[in-house]
Design an enzyme around this catalytic site. Structure first.
Site, PDB file in Angstrom:
ATOM      1  N   THR A 134      44.152  69.292  32.279  1.00 29.35           N
ATOM      2  CA  THR A 134      42.696  69.418  32.133  1.00 29.35           C
ATOM      3  C   THR A 134      42.313  70.780  31.536  1.00 29.35           C
ATOM      4  O   THR A 134      43.051  71.764  31.695  1.00 29.35           O
ATOM      5  CB  THR A 134      42.034  69.270  33.523  1.00 29.35           C
ATOM      6  OG1 THR A 134      40.699  69.733  33.459  1.00 29.35           O
ATOM      7  CG2 THR A 134      42.742  70.108  34.581  1.00 29.35           C
ATOM      8  N   ASP A 135      41.132  70.845  30.919  1.00 26.78           N
ATOM      9  CA  ASP A 135      40.634  72.141  30.430  1.00 26.78           C
ATOM     10  C   ASP A 135      40.180  73.032  31.590  1.00 26.78           C
ATOM     11  O   ASP A 135      39.936  74.223  31.400  1.00 26.78           O
ATOM     12  CB  ASP A 135      39.498  71.961  29.415  1.00 26.78           C
ATOM     13  CG  ASP A 135      38.255  71.288  29.980  1.00 26.78           C
ATOM     14  OD1 ASP A 135      38.304  70.795  31.125  1.00 26.78           O
ATOM     15  OD2 ASP A 135      37.225  71.251  29.269  1.00 26.78           O
ATOM     16  N   GLU A 136      40.086  72.441  32.803  1.00 25.29           N
ATOM     17  CA  GLU A 136      39.617  73.243  33.944  1.00 25.29           C
ATOM     18  C   GLU A 136      40.614  74.343  34.323  1.00 25.29           C
ATOM     19  O   GLU A 136      40.254  75.281  35.027  1.00 25.29           O
ATOM     20  CB  GLU A 136      39.305  72.340  35.143  1.00 25.29           C
ATOM     21  CG  GLU A 136      38.208  71.346  34.816  1.00 25.29           C
ATOM     22  CD  GLU A 136      37.633  70.629  36.026  1.00 25.29           C
ATOM     23  OE1 GLU A 136      37.626  71.197  37.126  1.00 25.29           O
ATOM     24  OE2 GLU A 136      37.185  69.482  35.861  1.00 25.29           O
ATOM     25  N   TYR A 160      41.516  71.903  42.880  1.00 19.35           N
ATOM     26  CA  TYR A 160      41.982  70.918  41.888  1.00 19.35           C
ATOM     27  C   TYR A 160      42.561  71.617  40.662  1.00 19.35           C
ATOM     28  O   TYR A 160      43.706  71.370  40.272  1.00 19.35           O
ATOM     29  CB  TYR A 160      40.819  70.001  41.469  1.00 19.35           C
ATOM     30  CG  TYR A 160      41.094  69.234  40.180  1.00 19.35           C
ATOM     31  CD1 TYR A 160      42.105  68.286  40.113  1.00 19.35           C
ATOM     32  CD2 TYR A 160      40.337  69.482  39.027  1.00 19.35           C
ATOM     33  CE1 TYR A 160      42.370  67.593  38.936  1.00 19.35           C
ATOM     34  CE2 TYR A 160      40.588  68.791  37.847  1.00 19.35           C
ATOM     35  CZ  TYR A 160      41.609  67.850  37.802  1.00 19.35           C
ATOM     36  OH  TYR A 160      41.877  67.174  36.625  1.00 19.35           O
ATOM     37  N   LYS A 164      46.430  71.807  39.157  1.00 18.32           N
ATOM     38  CA  LYS A 164      46.803  71.357  37.811  1.00 18.32           C
ATOM     39  C   LYS A 164      47.440  72.508  37.029  1.00 18.32           C
ATOM     40  O   LYS A 164      48.410  72.314  36.298  1.00 18.32           O
ATOM     41  CB  LYS A 164      45.584  70.822  37.055  1.00 18.32           C
ATOM     42  CG  LYS A 164      45.011  69.521  37.573  1.00 18.32           C
ATOM     43  CD  LYS A 164      45.971  68.342  37.489  1.00 18.32           C
ATOM     44  CE  LYS A 164      46.249  67.878  36.082  1.00 18.32           C
ATOM     45  NZ  LYS A 164      47.072  66.625  36.064  1.00 18.32           N
TER      46      LYS A 164
END
Ligand SMILES: NC(=O)c1ccc[n+]([C@@H]2O[C@H](COP(=O)([O-])OP(=O)(O)OC[C@H]3O[C@@H](n4cnc5c(N)ncnc54)[C@H](O)[C@@H]3O)[C@@H](O)[C@H]2O)c1
Length: 355
Positions: A134-136, A160, A164
């Protein structure tokens, strides 16, 4: 015929990847999924009878079972999507996120590496382990016009995104240390059909149709870069089959929108597509309700997807306007899928009670 092992294939993005693989390619597909609350086999009904599709009800943390799956199905490519994926849940209870996203990825990497090391030369050269992220992991872009590139340093904010980020580091280390052929993609927010209604867009559509409040965090000024899920699925299969080993590709839709504008656009679409509003509702927008902001909420994410566009010739087919219209129509036309999720009956299929 080659085989792709997809983890998390009963989830939102994984099911889009599998529908694309079965409908538009010749690959055999093995779907490895634990079927958590987010796994829904009804999202695969259109392809599950195909002879190229196999389902394995397996937890990626289970080393013995994952080893058996590799031995039995002899995959050429792994696409790893299985994860706990909802930020709010990671704040309420981070344990499952650490277990599946970090320990599960470690376990999958190890079983895949041992399987790969024993392969014959031809199959070994072509093998790829594609980790979907994810870009998060890049953190927050508040107050800047910057875009996340593949070189942006990691600065995750939530349990989260931290889990990741950890799994991304493991995957890179397995390449550097063991020459294990990995590729990573980091994508922005997805939306589209079969999205579990705890996420913003499906939640707003279904709440509006039921005349319930449309919850918006804080002032709704958080900016996300939205990508239609089928565009992501095409990008992922392109990367898994033609991407360069050890590379990272950012994937995004160039659709930066504030959450409040997303919610208002859905309301406008519903005025047009579902004009029979619930009793007592004069306009869908009047249901918008601002709620206390999420702790540690990132304000802005935005992706530079130039690398995958230039190197692999991928471009999204949907704009936010066309994709959102398709999505709202899909939810209106698939009320059965929605009510089976909302009343929990989708879980019975996994127990063999239904279908
Ligand atoms: N949804 C997004 O906007 C988005 C954006 C970028 C990246 N991603 C990443 O893409 C991947 C898929 O996201 P999604 O939105 O489809 O998630 P999802 O929550 O809809 O689906 C996750 C799937 O993984 C399965 N799963 C969970 N734990 C498992 C375990 N231990 N073993 C086997 N299967 C397990 C679930 O049953 C479910 O089918 C995730 O890795 C996520 O981090 C998602």
């Amino acid at each position: 015929m080659k085989t792709i092992l997809v983890t998390g294939g009963a989830g939102f993005i994984g099911s889009a990847v599998i529908r694309h693989l079965i409908n538009d390619t010749d690959y055999n597909v093995v779907n490895v999924d634990k079927l958590t609350y987010a796994g829904n086999l009804e999202s695969l009904e259109s392809v599950s009878d195909n002879s190229r599709y196999t389902f394995e009800h397996v937890d990626i943390c289970d080393a013995t079972e994952i080893k058996r799956v590799f031995k039995q199905h002899q995959p050429d490519i792994v696409m790893h999507l299985a994860a706990e994926s909802h930020v709010d849940r990671s704040i309420d209870g981070p344990g499952e996120f650490i277990q599946t996203n970090i320990v599960g990825t470690y376990n999958l990497l190890e079983q895949a590496r041992h399987y790969w090391a024993a392969l014959g030369d031809a199959k070994k050269v072509g093998f790829r382990f594609h980790h979907i992220s994810t870009d998060e992991v890049y953190g927050d872009l508040e107050g800047t016009d910057d875009l996340f590139t593949e070189e942006t340093p990691y600065a995750p904010s939530s349990p989260y995104s931290a889990s990741k980020a950890s799994s991304d580091h493991l995957v890179r280390a397995w390449y550097r240390t063991f020459d294990f052929p990995t590729i990573i993609t980091n994508c922005s927010n997805n939306y589209g059909p079969y999205h579990f209604p705890e996420k913003l867009i499906p939640l707003v559509i279904l709440n509006a149709l039921a005349g319930k409040p449309l919850p918006v965090y804080g002032k709704g000024n958080q900016v996300r870069d939205w990508l239609y899920v089928d565009d992501h699925a095409r990008a992922l299969v392109l990367v898994a089959t033609t991407g360069e080993i050890a590379e990272t590709y950012n994937i995004g839709g160039h659709n930066e929108k504030q959450n409040i504008d997303v919610v208002k656009t859905i309301c406008h679409l519903l005025e047009e597509l579902a004009p029979n509003r619930p009793e007592g509702v004069n306009a869908y927008e009047e249901l918008i309700t601002f709620v206390t902001d999420r702790v540690g909420h990132d304000v802005r994410y935005a992706i530079d997807a130039g690398k995958i566009q230039q190197e692999l010739s991928w471009v999204p087919e949907e704009t936010f306007e066309t994709g959102l219209r398709k999505t709202v129509k899909w939810y209106l036309e698939n009320q059965q899928w929605c009510s089976n999720v909302q009343d929990g009956s989708y879980k019975q299929e996994r127990l063999g009670i239904v279908g």
